[in-house]
Scaffold this motif. Structure first.
Motif: not given
Length: 501
Positions: A29-32, A19-23, A14-16
């Motif tokens: 189970g991790l957020i990268l 506001s600075a455009g950082t992916l 899943l991607l998001a």
């Protein structure tokens, strides 16, 4: 087009972006967090701070990273594996990796416990709102991959929610009048002589009562027959046999109610549940091994006649008769001697037997050949009070299907493994036999001379339509008849069909 990152381990991360455009990507189970040159760093710390399944990630107006996650565990049980969701919640992941829970689900979820419509249990996706609240799309009914409905809910950070859009859940355990009541996977139906309808509510592990005016109660609770059940009440009331499709019910002419657990027949008499009989001593062969006792759930259907005799069918191709004193005997068929042969008593042969019913004359009707067992096609068999077995309709030499016609020209489908469900039977006062077909979403009718038609529902057309017959119904399970009205349990309730004269 250029590749920013290729280091995620999940198939569909899943991607998001902030506001600075950082992916950012949710992965196992991790957020990268990815730099401009594609280097990934974990911002949620070590695995375990979040659940092993992340449903959605987004950023709120304050540029905070918000995650909807859950911990998924699998428990092996009889039948399908049980999927359990724990630690559901909406959480904030800080820049230092610290995880803070904003909204927590009030309970665990379980795909076979009837809790699948609780808060966040079937969340699909989420967005954060400007006011600090969260919009969550949640599936209602069905499975984790196929929902019957989708509902949009607005969650506050206190954990409460309101429904913004989508239907109110048709599933529940609410008692009350008519369409205000709620069921969860109603299956077997049975009428007692007073006109009280009993409904096996599998998803709620209860037996519900429906009065003639449509008022729904729960057996053993205020509002239902018997405010409490003594004796073996704890065994009688829970379905406890969820691996057996239908979990049959039967009532005799005195108003006694019967059900079964494994090889035991239980009787409810004047709000006291007692053991009527255990047929286990009569069962010799385990069909899966050819030796020893049956493993589990040898009984597949029960019926009771007006005088109080009870009949139990088995996947071993036999029917047992239990008299009013609780004495069980082999009534028809040969144990583990599967086949299709009409004849007297134990000389007859059956395949994998299913649900049963009786008529006013004491004749017994049974669904034969569930699961196309031994490559025998589905049939409806009739057994007289003296034990003479005949084939009313269906063709044992043909595969399951749907075809109207006389006797062996008719074809039946009698089980549907997706939920699972099996065909049920009911007889009207003219001797016509009705058969539910959950696979094709229809009700079949068999006249006393074996003529088969399809008066209710249309093959392959799901959903309930209250229109002139044939109309449409969704996945019928249990059926019962009273006063020229056919009652049918469907996925979330019980419907009534006025039969033509």
């Amino acid at each position: 087009m250029s590749t920013i990152a290729s280091q995620t381990r999940g198939r569909n991360p899943l991607l998001a972006t902030d506001s600075a455009g950082t992916l950012y990507a949710a992965d196992s189970g991790l957020i990268l967090k990815y730099s401009a040159n594609g280097l990934a760093t974990a911002v949620s710390g070590t695995e375990g701070q979040l659940g092993n399944t992340i449903v959605a990630i987004t950023f709120d107006p304050a540029d905070r990273l918000i995650v909807l996650d859950k911990e998924v565990t699998t428990q092996l049980m009889l039948g399908p594996p049980s999927i359990r969701y724990v630690r559901l919640g909406i959480r904030h992941v800080g820049s230092d990796g610290r995880v803070t829970t904003l909204v927590s689900a009030p309970s665990d979820c379980h795909n076979y416990s009837g809790r699948s419509n609780d808060d966040l249990c079937q969340a699909i996706t989420m967005v954060a709102k400007a006011d600090g609240q969260f919009l969550v799309a949640e599936g209602i009914g069905g499975s984790s991959t196929s929902y019957k409905y989708v509902q949009l809910r607005n969650y506050t950070q206190r954990g409460t929610y309101t429904v913004v859009a989508g239907p109110v859940s048709p599933t529940g355990a609410k008692d009350g009048p008519g369409d205000a009541a709620r069921f969860d996977q109603p299956s077997a139906l049975a009428f007692d002589p007073s006109g009280m309808l009993y409904v096996r509510d599998k998803g709620n592990d209860t037996i519900r009562t429906v009065q003639a005016d449509g008022l729904v109660g729960t057996l053993g609770r205020p509002g239902g027959r018997c405010t409490s059940i003594t004796g073996l009440g704890k065994e009688f009331l829970p379905s406890g046999i969820a691996t057996v499709p239908g979990s049959a019910l039967a009532a005799d002419g005195a108003g006694n109610l019967y059900t079964y657990i494994d090889s035991r027949i239980l009787k409810l008499r004047n709000c006291e549940a007692v053991l009527l009989a255990d047929v286990n001593p009569l069962l010799i062969v385990d069909p899966s091994t050819g030796t020893g006792r049956p493993a589990v759930n040898p009984i597949t259907g029960i019926a009771a006649d007006s005088t109080g005799n009870v009949y139990a069918s088995s996947y071993q191709g036999v029917i047992f008769k239990i008299d009013t004193k609780g004495t069980a005997t082999l009534f028809a068929g040969g144990e583990a001697q599967w086949g299709h042969r009409d004849g007297q008593g134990q000389a007859a042969r059956f395949s994998w037997l299913g649900n049963m019913t009786t008529d006013a004359a004491g004749n017994l009707y049974v669904v034969d050949s569930l699961n196309n067992f031994k490559s025998l096609g589905p049939t409806i068999r009739k057994i007289t009070p003296s034990g003479l077995v005949s084939t009313l309709a269906g063709n044992p030499d043909a595969p399951p299907g749907h075809a109207d016609g006389l006797g062996s020209a008719a074809l039946f489908s009698v089980d549907w493994q997706e939920e699972p469900k099996t065909a049920s039977l009911a007889v009207d006062n003219k001797g016509n036999v009705y058969v539910s077909d959950p696979a094709n979403s229809v009700i079949r009718k068999i006249t006393p001379d074996g003529q088969v038609s399809t008066p209710v529902g249309q093959v392959g057309r799901r959903g309930f339509a209250a229109v002139d017959l044939p109309g449409s119904i969704g996945r019928p399970a249990g059926i019962a008849i009273r006063d020229s009205r056919l009652y049918i349990s469907v996925p979330h309730g019980v419907i009534q069909v006025r039969l033509p004269d």
